[in-house]
Design a protein around this motif. Structure first.
Motif, PDB file in Angstrom:
ATOM      1  N   GLU A 104       0.834  -1.203   0.000  1.00 26.33           N
ATOM      2  CA  GLU A 104       0.000   0.000   0.000  1.00 26.33           C
ATOM      3  C   GLU A 104       0.870   1.256   0.000  1.00 26.33           C
ATOM      4  OE1 GLU A 104      -3.973   1.557   2.309  1.00 26.33           O
ATOM      5  OE2 GLU A 104      -2.502   0.430   3.476  1.00 26.33           O
ATOM      6  N   VAL A 105       1.892   1.279   0.822  1.00 25.81           N
ATOM      7  CA  VAL A 105       2.802   2.427   0.848  1.00 25.81           C
ATOM      8  C   VAL A 105       3.463   2.580  -0.519  1.00 25.81           C
ATOM      9  CG1 VAL A 105       4.899   3.395   1.887  1.00 25.81           C
ATOM     10  CG2 VAL A 105       3.176   2.301   3.345  1.00 25.81           C
ATOM     11  N   ALA A 106       3.876   1.475  -1.124  1.00 24.86           N
ATOM     12  CA  ALA A 106       4.498   1.530  -2.453  1.00 24.86           C
ATOM     13  C   ALA A 106       3.551   2.137  -3.486  1.00 24.86           C
ATOM     14  CB  ALA A 106       4.943   0.134  -2.892  1.00 24.86           C
ATOM     15  N   GLU A 107       2.280   1.769  -3.425  1.00 25.10           N
ATOM     16  CA  GLU A 107       1.295   2.322  -4.370  1.00 25.10           C
ATOM     17  C   GLU A 107       1.185   3.837  -4.244  1.00 25.10           C
ATOM     18  OE1 GLU A 107      -2.606   0.548  -4.169  1.00 25.10           O
ATOM     19  OE2 GLU A 107      -1.730  -1.448  -3.961  1.00 25.10           O
ATOM     20  N   TYR A 108       1.156   4.333  -3.016  1.00 26.91           N
ATOM     21  CA  TYR A 108       1.029   5.773  -2.799  1.00 26.91           C
ATOM     22  C   TYR A 108       2.309   6.511  -3.188  1.00 26.91           C
ATOM     23  CZ  TYR A 108      -3.566   5.175  -0.854  1.00 26.91           C
ATOM     24  OH  TYR A 108      -4.903   4.876  -0.714  1.00 26.91           O
ATOM     25  N   LEU A 109       3.454   5.912  -2.923  1.00 31.36           N
ATOM     26  CA  LEU A 109       4.719   6.497  -3.372  1.00 31.36           C
ATOM     27  C   LEU A 109       4.758   6.565  -4.898  1.00 31.36           C
ATOM     28  CD1 LEU A 109       7.142   4.627  -0.954  1.00 31.36           C
ATOM     29  CD2 LEU A 109       6.871   7.119  -1.077  1.00 31.36           C
ATOM     30  N   GLN A 110       4.330   5.490  -5.538  1.00 25.37           N
ATOM     31  CA  GLN A 110       4.305   5.418  -6.999  1.00 25.37           C
ATOM     32  C   GLN A 110       3.392   6.503  -7.572  1.00 25.37           C
ATOM     33  OE1 GLN A 110       6.009   3.648  -9.135  1.00 25.37           O
ATOM     34  NE2 GLN A 110       4.763   2.803 -10.766  1.00 25.37           N
ATOM     35  N   ALA A 111       2.216   6.674  -6.980  1.00 26.78           N
ATOM     36  CA  ALA A 111       1.268   7.681  -7.465  1.00 26.78           C
ATOM     37  C   ALA A 111       1.861   9.085  -7.344  1.00 26.78           C
ATOM     38  CB  ALA A 111      -0.047   7.582  -6.697  1.00 26.78           C
ATOM     39  N   ALA A 132       9.525   3.223  -3.614  1.00 26.93           N
ATOM     40  CA  ALA A 132       8.395   2.364  -3.978  1.00 26.93           C
ATOM     41  C   ALA A 132       8.899   1.040  -4.539  1.00 26.93           C
ATOM     42  CB  ALA A 132       7.497   3.070  -4.991  1.00 26.93           C
ATOM     43  N   LEU A 133       9.894   1.108  -5.416  1.00 28.92           N
ATOM     44  CA  LEU A 133      10.462  -0.112  -5.994  1.00 28.92           C
ATOM     45  C   LEU A 133      11.060  -1.000  -4.904  1.00 28.92           C
ATOM     46  CD1 LEU A 133      11.298  -1.906  -8.365  1.00 28.92           C
ATOM     47  CD2 LEU A 133      13.353  -0.457  -8.607  1.00 28.92           C
ATOM     48  N   GLU A 134      11.779  -0.400  -3.988  1.00 29.42           N
ATOM     49  CA  GLU A 134      12.381  -1.173  -2.897  1.00 29.42           C
ATOM     50  C   GLU A 134      11.312  -1.896  -2.072  1.00 29.42           C
ATOM     51  OE1 GLU A 134      14.612  -0.049   1.229  1.00 29.42           O
ATOM     52  OE2 GLU A 134      15.264   1.031  -0.559  1.00 29.42           O
ATOM     53  N   LEU A 135      10.243  -1.205  -1.781  1.00 29.47           N
ATOM     54  CA  LEU A 135       9.161  -1.819  -0.994  1.00 29.47           C
ATOM     55  C   LEU A 135       8.488  -2.960  -1.753  1.00 29.47           C
ATOM     56  CD1 LEU A 135       7.505   1.340   0.595  1.00 29.47           C
ATOM     57  CD2 LEU A 135       8.754  -0.470   1.804  1.00 29.47           C
ATOM     58  N   ILE A 136       8.181  -2.728  -3.027  1.00 27.25           N
ATOM     59  CA  ILE A 136       7.465  -3.751  -3.791  1.00 27.25           C
ATOM     60  C   ILE A 136       8.369  -4.956  -4.050  1.00 27.25           C
ATOM     61  CG2 ILE A 136       7.827  -3.086  -6.218  1.00 27.25           C
ATOM     62  CD1 ILE A 136       4.438  -3.852  -4.618  1.00 27.25           C
ATOM     63  N   PRO A 149       6.006  -2.196 -13.340  1.00 26.83           N
ATOM     64  CA  PRO A 149       5.596  -0.779 -13.423  1.00 26.83           C
ATOM     65  C   PRO A 149       6.459   0.134 -12.551  1.00 26.83           C
ATOM     66  CG  PRO A 149       3.728  -2.182 -12.799  1.00 26.83           C
ATOM     67  CD  PRO A 149       4.940  -3.049 -12.861  1.00 26.83           C
ATOM     68  N   TYR A 150       6.941  -0.382 -11.445  1.00 26.94           N
ATOM     69  CA  TYR A 150       7.790   0.398 -10.551  1.00 26.94           C
ATOM     70  C   TYR A 150       9.167   0.623 -11.171  1.00 26.94           C
ATOM     71  CZ  TYR A 150       4.127  -0.418  -7.127  1.00 26.94           C
ATOM     72  OH  TYR A 150       2.922  -0.444  -6.477  1.00 26.94           O
ATOM     73  N   LEU A 151       9.690  -0.412 -11.827  1.00 25.84           N
ATOM     74  CA  LEU A 151      10.948  -0.260 -12.560  1.00 25.84           C
ATOM     75  C   LEU A 151      10.816   0.796 -13.644  1.00 25.84           C
ATOM     76  CD1 LEU A 151      11.930  -4.031 -12.948  1.00 25.84           C
ATOM     77  CD2 LEU A 151      13.291  -2.290 -11.752  1.00 25.84           C
ATOM     78  N   LYS A 152       9.711   0.755 -14.371  1.00 24.22           N
ATOM     79  CA  LYS A 152       9.504   1.711 -15.454  1.00 24.22           C
ATOM     80  C   LYS A 152       9.395   3.140 -14.930  1.00 24.22           C
ATOM     81  CE  LYS A 152       6.671   2.898 -19.449  1.00 24.22           C
ATOM     82  NZ  LYS A 152       6.902   4.317 -19.199  1.00 24.22           N
ATOM     83  N   THR A 153       8.660   3.349 -13.852  1.00 18.48           N
ATOM     84  CA  THR A 153       8.537   4.699 -13.296  1.00 18.48           C
ATOM     85  C   THR A 153       9.902   5.231 -12.876  1.00 18.48           C
ATOM     86  OG1 THR A 153       6.270   4.334 -12.575  1.00 18.48           O
ATOM     87  CG2 THR A 153       7.482   6.092 -11.462  1.00 18.48           C
ATOM     88  N   LEU A 154      10.685   4.404 -12.203  1.00 24.31           N
ATOM     89  CA  LEU A 154      12.008   4.837 -11.773  1.00 24.31           C
ATOM     90  C   LEU A 154      12.913   5.079 -12.983  1.00 24.31           C
ATOM     91  CD1 LEU A 154      13.999   5.509  -9.562  1.00 24.31           C
ATOM     92  CD2 LEU A 154      14.474   3.047  -9.312  1.00 24.31           C
TER      93      LEU A 154
END
Length: 181
Positions: A104-111, A132-136, A149-154
């Protein structure tokens, strides 16, 4: 128009603060959202947030979700400062919750990171996306589709701040994960 009538009746009969109003307001807000009538959806989502915050018992995860919904709408409207404030409030609510999860924290960081990227502020996005990537990764594993998706955002954030080599490694890693599955 049925939603508008139901909302009007609910408010007129004293049910304006009742949690059931949330579903009516949400239906009407979605109606406006899908017709790209964002200015009409904002006050409805704001009202939902007020009801959720006043509800007993208070549900911080529901509050955070409503903050994020409102933030997304402001982001779509190009009101990035308002969106940023709401995303960060949502993140703060989730992180303060004793029932929070890493996902959940990762989702909010990503957003929030995506908001910063849309705003052209990749330097602010990069540390949020990295966290976010570290958490997920800790939750789902480093080589699962969940991390893509987290890799792509970063990677996108790193490209935008002028770090193409670091970005390329992330894109390559994401591609390798997708090709394996």
């Amino acid at each position: 128009h049925a939603y508008q009538e139901a909302v009007t009746i609910g408010e007129a009969t004293g049910g304006g603060d009742h949690p059931e109003m949330v579903s009516l307001l949400e239906g009407l807000a979605n109606f406006y959202y899908y017709r790209e009538r964002y200015d009409e959806a904002v006050p409805l989502l704001t009202r939902i947030l007020e009801i959720v915050r006043a509800a007993s018992p208070h549900d911080p995860h529901e509050e955070a979700r409503r903050l994020r919904n409102l933030a997304q709408l402001h982001q779509l409207r190009g009101r990035y400062a308002k969106a940023e404030s709401l995303y960060l409030q949502a993140l703060q609510v989730v992180e303060a919750s004793p029932k929070r999860s890493s996902g959940e924290v990762a989702e909010y960081l990503q957003a929030a990171a995506e908001c910063y990227r849309s705003w052209g502020r990749a330097k602010l996005a990069e540390p949020l996306a990295a966290r976010a990537l570290e958490l997920i990764e800790g939750l789902a594993g480093p080589e699962t589709l969940d991390v893509v998706p987290y890799l792509k955002t970063l990677a996108d954030a790193r490209m935008e701040i002028g770090e193409p080599q670091r970005a390329a490694r992330l894109y390559e890693r994401a591609l390798a994960i997708v090709e394996r599955v």
